[in-house]
Design a protein around this motif. Structure first.
Motif, PDB file in Angstrom:
ATOM      1  N   VAL A 215       0.018  -8.619 -13.873  1.00  9.63           N
ATOM      2  CA  VAL A 215       1.259  -8.676 -13.099  1.00  9.63           C
ATOM      3  C   VAL A 215       2.419  -8.206 -13.968  1.00  9.63           C
ATOM      4  O   VAL A 215       2.578  -8.639 -15.114  1.00  9.63           O
ATOM      5  CB  VAL A 215       1.536 -10.099 -12.575  1.00  9.63           C
ATOM      6  CG1 VAL A 215       2.845 -10.132 -11.795  1.00  9.63           C
ATOM      7  CG2 VAL A 215       0.391 -10.586 -11.701  1.00  9.63           C
ATOM      8  N   PHE A 216       3.239  -7.327 -13.394  1.00 11.56           N
ATOM      9  CA  PHE A 216       4.477  -6.871 -14.025  1.00 11.56           C
ATOM     10  C   PHE A 216       5.640  -7.399 -13.199  1.00 11.56           C
ATOM     11  O   PHE A 216       5.628  -7.326 -11.953  1.00 11.56           O
ATOM     12  CB  PHE A 216       4.529  -5.346 -14.082  1.00 11.56           C
ATOM     13  CG  PHE A 216       5.858  -4.791 -14.503  1.00 11.56           C
ATOM     14  CD1 PHE A 216       6.204  -4.723 -15.844  1.00 11.56           C
ATOM     15  CD2 PHE A 216       6.775  -4.367 -13.555  1.00 11.56           C
ATOM     16  CE1 PHE A 216       7.445  -4.224 -16.231  1.00 11.56           C
ATOM     17  CE2 PHE A 216       8.011  -3.865 -13.937  1.00 11.56           C
ATOM     18  CZ  PHE A 216       8.340  -3.798 -15.277  1.00 11.56           C
ATOM     19  N   GLY A 217       6.651  -7.942 -13.890  1.00 14.13           N
ATOM     20  CA  GLY A 217       7.800  -8.505 -13.188  1.00 14.13           C
ATOM     21  C   GLY A 217       9.117  -8.031 -13.780  1.00 14.13           C
ATOM     22  O   GLY A 217       9.244  -7.828 -14.994  1.00 14.13           O
TER      23      GLY A 217
ATOM     24  N   LEU B 196       4.861  -6.566  -9.193  1.00 18.44           N
ATOM     25  CA  LEU B 196       3.752  -5.720  -8.774  1.00 18.44           C
ATOM     26  C   LEU B 196       2.560  -6.016  -9.665  1.00 18.44           C
ATOM     27  O   LEU B 196       2.704  -6.348 -10.844  1.00 18.44           O
ATOM     28  CB  LEU B 196       4.125  -4.244  -8.816  1.00 18.44           C
ATOM     29  CG  LEU B 196       4.675  -3.661 -10.121  1.00 18.44           C
ATOM     30  CD1 LEU B 196       3.558  -3.070 -10.961  1.00 18.44           C
ATOM     31  CD2 LEU B 196       5.707  -2.584  -9.818  1.00 18.44           C
ATOM     32  N   GLY B 197       1.379  -5.925  -9.087  1.00 16.52           N
ATOM     33  CA  GLY B 197       0.211  -6.267  -9.871  1.00 16.52           C
ATOM     34  C   GLY B 197      -1.080  -5.968  -9.146  1.00 16.52           C
ATOM     35  O   GLY B 197      -1.091  -5.539  -7.982  1.00 16.52           O
TER      36      GLY B 197
ATOM     37  N   ARG C 157      -7.264  -6.683  -5.011  1.00 16.01           N
ATOM     38  CA  ARG C 157      -5.939  -6.716  -4.390  1.00 16.01           C
ATOM     39  C   ARG C 157      -4.942  -5.990  -5.268  1.00 16.01           C
ATOM     40  O   ARG C 157      -4.992  -6.081  -6.496  1.00 16.01           O
ATOM     41  CB  ARG C 157      -5.473  -8.167  -4.186  1.00 16.01           C
ATOM     42  CG  ARG C 157      -4.108  -8.295  -3.535  1.00 16.01           C
ATOM     43  CD  ARG C 157      -3.748  -9.741  -3.288  1.00 16.01           C
ATOM     44  NE  ARG C 157      -2.461  -9.869  -2.626  1.00 16.01           N
ATOM     45  CZ  ARG C 157      -1.395 -10.477  -3.140  1.00 16.01           C
ATOM     46  NH1 ARG C 157      -1.464 -11.030  -4.339  1.00 16.01           N
ATOM     47  NH2 ARG C 157      -0.259 -10.546  -2.473  1.00 16.01           N
ATOM     48  N   ALA C 158      -4.021  -5.282  -4.626  1.00 13.96           N
ATOM     49  CA  ALA C 158      -2.864  -4.672  -5.280  1.00 13.96           C
ATOM     50  C   ALA C 158      -1.647  -4.972  -4.421  1.00 13.96           C
ATOM     51  O   ALA C 158      -1.723  -4.936  -3.188  1.00 13.96           O
ATOM     52  CB  ALA C 158      -3.055  -3.167  -5.444  1.00 13.96           C
ATOM     53  N   PHE C 159      -0.516  -5.267  -5.060  1.00  8.93           N
ATOM     54  CA  PHE C 159       0.656  -5.664  -4.273  1.00  8.93           C
ATOM     55  C   PHE C 159       1.939  -5.229  -4.964  1.00  8.93           C
ATOM     56  O   PHE C 159       1.995  -5.061  -6.187  1.00  8.93           O
ATOM     57  CB  PHE C 159       0.677  -7.179  -4.061  1.00  8.93           C
ATOM     58  CG  PHE C 159       0.833  -7.966  -5.329  1.00  8.93           C
ATOM     59  CD1 PHE C 159       2.084  -8.336  -5.812  1.00  8.93           C
ATOM     60  CD2 PHE C 159      -0.288  -8.348  -6.061  1.00  8.93           C
ATOM     61  CE1 PHE C 159       2.226  -9.059  -6.974  1.00  8.93           C
ATOM     62  CE2 PHE C 159      -0.162  -9.069  -7.239  1.00  8.93           C
ATOM     63  CZ  PHE C 159       1.086  -9.430  -7.694  1.00  8.93           C
ATOM     64  N   ILE C 160       2.982  -5.066  -4.146  1.00  5.76           N
ATOM     65  CA  ILE C 160       4.345  -4.797  -4.609  1.00  5.76           C
ATOM     66  C   ILE C 160       5.265  -5.671  -3.779  1.00  5.76           C
ATOM     67  O   ILE C 160       5.208  -5.631  -2.541  1.00  5.76           O
ATOM     68  CB  ILE C 160       4.731  -3.312  -4.462  1.00  5.76           C
ATOM     69  CG1 ILE C 160       3.792  -2.417  -5.270  1.00  5.76           C
ATOM     70  CG2 ILE C 160       6.182  -3.099  -4.901  1.00  5.76           C
ATOM     71  CD1 ILE C 160       4.062  -0.938  -5.073  1.00  5.76           C
TER      72      ILE C 160
END
Length: 778
Positions: free
Chosen positions: A472-474, A491-492, A507-510
């Motif tokens: 995860v990047f924040g 996003l991660g 899973r991938a999300f933004i």
């Protein structure tokens, strides 16, 4: 007879004077020349100037002694001798050596670079024994601040040629001096155990190697005195005082007993609350209606300060400048109440000329200015400046932050000076984790809380376990466009390989989001989420049969699916401005709508309510939590298990992840029977907790707990179940679970061990009688 006695006394006195020695007269000197011997670096004229003796003038013995002292006090001579020889004064001196180099021996806890900043002695300067002793004391004091009060520092010199010396500080660090026991005298309302939880200084425990707060540090004790006072004042004990805090060494001289003597006094409540105005345009009734404080509430200075802030904020909205609120408190000892009259007065007409910021080598000025609600040209409000200073310190960017006010260019203007000292704001976290659900794992985190000095937060976290991975990047901007508006971006990617299901997930999300306050106690967060996820098959067993049941196979066959949703979360926390420090509640409401493109269309909503109270003089904590969620599927296709709610042990204790709810227990032709959990569209769970002391030694850091959970997960609407021949639990029933907990505060964090037993459950439920988690704080 009287005449004869008087004559004898007179004769005796006369004979005494006759035989007494003559008094010595003080010797005077007169020098026509002054000679200096032994000086190498210091010029003769400089040494003669130190004496203050002028040639040809009479000098007394006292003046000669003063001259000797002045030369010695110059600090550059090891020995001084004044020898009068007729009309010539000879001054014999031995100069101190110069310092060739400085070194430290025996130091491990503090590095050379740290110690060199604590001393004033320096290479190429004159060696001064007194200064070296003071430097040694400073080094020992630095070790004492780390709890090593038995440390010793000895300055020694090594003679070199040309009147030079090497200065060596020999350090004996010693062991940390632990606080074996913290006890109190004079406390009747709150127990020693409760007061110890307030203090920063802790007793030495089993994990003392990882805990630094059990060492005796004088500054920390002074801080603890203030913390204790704030604790009692916030609970209405206005006469509380700390009489003394004495540290007594143990017989083995390897630890201390800290004894704190206190006087609690009586608890006071608010009496009559009133508002009066000395300003014509300020309506006292209007300001009284803005108050939250009521009679019979336990008195707290914090509540008075909050009330002043509310009234002054109201004055600004009403366009009344320079309004000040003066609380006038009347004490009623008969009924133990304090009457508070908030007097609206006109303060001095002062304006903020400018805000000067110094010391910020990395942090931009605007980051500090954003902590001020006051800008140049605004009316000066002392309380607002004090609160701004606290907000600057709360940033965590600075080792120190001082905010002072001085007179400006005119008598009606002031200048606000901000002096800060930067400190590192980045951190690298390496750690391990264990979960009953996911097994052992490794956690790596890289965080920068003041990215490029802009006050922005940047983070990257890697979490790997036996059954899951997440990257995860924040990014967070706390003041978007210079407003009190927080922007965040997460996003991660993640994947799971859970032992509780017969499929894997990817899973991938933004998720970008905006957060802002809607009131003093509430926060609203709006977000957009793009999500792509997939259920992945694990293949077949040794007989060639699929590992997953028919419904899960149908869901796996849907492949990758994306969703594009908008949502919000509203949070109200009564503890921010609450009137009772021992009680509070939290309300959280949220909803997400998916259908702005993508493959899924649904509305997913949830609600959470938490109430907590501390009873029995704050020894026992009672907590009640209610949590519920609803999924309304709007798309033409069917939902999947990962779209629906699945209860984990953090929501409903006593069961495995997916242990309750509808299950596919179909049987295929070969005779294989499946047992796949399917989740549900609705859930409701109530949790009740009690936490209490166990009576064990406090250094163990253990408390006990009891809990009771009741919950249900149900409904499979919009799910194609035609391929299955045995669906159970679709209607659901409320399960009841009781359990006990062991709460252990360790150097690794607060751990919670749960041991549970289901009182009421379905035959197909998957029970989990033990659970280990990180203890959550409300």
């Amino acid at each position: 007879m009287l005449y004869r006695q008087a004559s004898a006394l007179t004769l005796a006195v006369a004979m005494g004077f006759a035989f007494a020695p003559a008094f010595a007269e003080a010797q005077d000197y007169q020098f026509n020349s002054v000679q200096v011997e032994g000086n190498q670096r210091i010029q003769t004229s400089t040494i003669v100037a130190y004496t203050g003796i002028e040639r040809g003038k009479t000098v007394s013995a006292g003046q000669l002694n003063d001259a000797y002292q002045r030369i010695l006090d110059s600090g550059v001579f090891e020995t001084v001798e004044l020898v009068p020889r007729g009309n010539t004064l000879t001054i014999k001196v031995t100069e101190f050596a110069t310092i060739n180099q400085i070194s430290f021996e025996g130091n491990r806890r503090l590095k050379d670079d740290d110690l060199i900043g604590l001393i004033e002695s320096a290479p190429r300067r004159v060696f001064n024994p007194s200064q070296a002793e003071r430097d040694a004391a400073n080094i020992a004091e630095a070790y004492g601040a780390q709890g090593r009060v038995a440390s010793r520092v000895t300055p020694k010199i090594i003679r070199r040629s040309d009147n030079r010396v090497d200065l060596v500080f020999e350090v004996t660090e010693g062991d940390t001096t632990e606080v074996e026991r913290v006890s109190f005298v004079g406390n009747r309302v709150y127990s020693d155990r409760r007061l110890r939880r307030v203090m920063e200084t802790k007793q030495a425990g089993l994990l003392r190697a990882f805990i630094q707060s059990d060492t005796l540090i004088e500054d920390r004790i002074e801080f603890d005195k203030q913390v204790l006072r704030d604790f009692y004042l916030s609970r209405g004990y206005v006469d509380f005082r700390v009489n003394s805090a004495n540290a007594e060494v143990t017989n083995e001289r390897d630890a201390f007993f800290l004894v704190v003597d206190v006087t609690e006094g009586q608890q006071f409540k608010f009496g009559e609350i009133s508002v009066s105005s000395e300003i014509s345009e300020a309506d006292p009734d209007l300001f009284f209606d803005a108050l939250r404080v009521k009679s019979s509430v336990t008195y707290s200075p914090v509540l008075v300060e909050n009330s002043i802030e509310r009234l002054e904020t109201l004055a600004i909205r009403q366009g009344i400048d320079f309004l000040r609120v003066e609380p006038r408190i009347s004490r009623n000892d008969r009924d133990l109440t304090l009457d508070v009259e908030f007097v609206l007065t006109r303060g001095p007409r002062l304006f903020v000329e400018r805000i000067d910021i110094e010391g910020n080598t990395t942090t931009l000025d605007r980051v500090i200015r954003q902590r001020f609600k006051t800008v140049e040209g605004d009316p000066f409000n002392p309380r607002e400046i004090r609160e701004s200073a606290e907000r600057i310190r709360a940033l965590g960017f600075f080792a120190s932050a001082e905010v002072d006010v001085r007179e400006g260019s005119t008598a009606s203007q002031v200048v606000v000076d901000v002096d800060v000292e930067e400190q590192p704001t980045g951190s690298l976290t390496l750690g391990g984790a264990y979960s009953v659900d996911d097994g052992f794992g490794v956690t790596i985190g890289l965080t920068e809380n003041n990215f490029l000095g802009r006050g922005q937060r940047l983070s990257f976290n890697i979490s790997t376990a036996q059954d899951s991975e997440e990257y995860v990047f924040g990014f967070t901007e706390p003041h978007l466009l210079g407003r009190d508006l927080q922007f965040s971006l997460d996003l991660g990617v993640s994947k799971t390989d859970s032992s509780f299901s017969e499929y894997d997930t990817k899973r991938a999300f933004i998720t970008p989001a905006l957060s802002f306050k809607t009131s003093e106690s509430s926060l609203l967060r709006v977000r957009y989420t793009w999500d792509r996820d997939e259920m992945v098959s694990r293949g077949n067993d040794s007989n060639g049969d699929p590992l997953a049941g028919p419904i899960v196979l149908d869901e796996i066959a849907q492949g990758e699916r994306t969703s594009s949703s908008v949502g919000f979360t509203y949070t109200y926390d009564s503890r921010i401005t609450g009137l009772d420090p021992n009680a509070g509640f939290l309300v959280q409401l949220g909803a997400d709508y998916s259908g702005l493109g993508g493959d899924s269309e649904y509305v997913k909503s949830n609600a959470k309510f938490i109430a907590q109270r501390m009873v029995f003089n704050e020894e026992v904590t009672l907590r009640a939590t209610f949590e519920a969620g609803a999924l309304s599927w709007l798309g033409n296709d069917s939902s999947r298990s990962i779209d629906r709610y699945i209860l984990s042990p953090t929501i409903m204790r006593g069961f495995e992840p997916g242990g309750i709810g509808a299950r596919d227990r179909s049987t295929i032709g070969s005779g294989a029977t499946y047992d796949d959990f399917l989740g549900g569209n609705y859930y409701a769970v109530a949790r009740f907790d009690a936490e209490f002391p166990l009576g064990l030694p406090e250094e163990l850091g253990m408390r006990g707990g009891f809990f009771y959970d009741i919950g249900n997960l149900w409904d499979l609407s919009n799910v194609d179940t035609s391929s299955a021949n045995n669906i159970v639990g679709e209607g659901g029933s409320f399960r009841h679970v009781i359990g006990i907990s062991l709460l252990w505060t360790t150097g690794f964090g607060p751990l919670r061990f749960n041991f549970s037993k289901a009182l009421q459950k379905e035959t197909f439920d998957k029970e989990q009688s033990f659970d280990l988690t990180i203890q959550a704080r409300f």
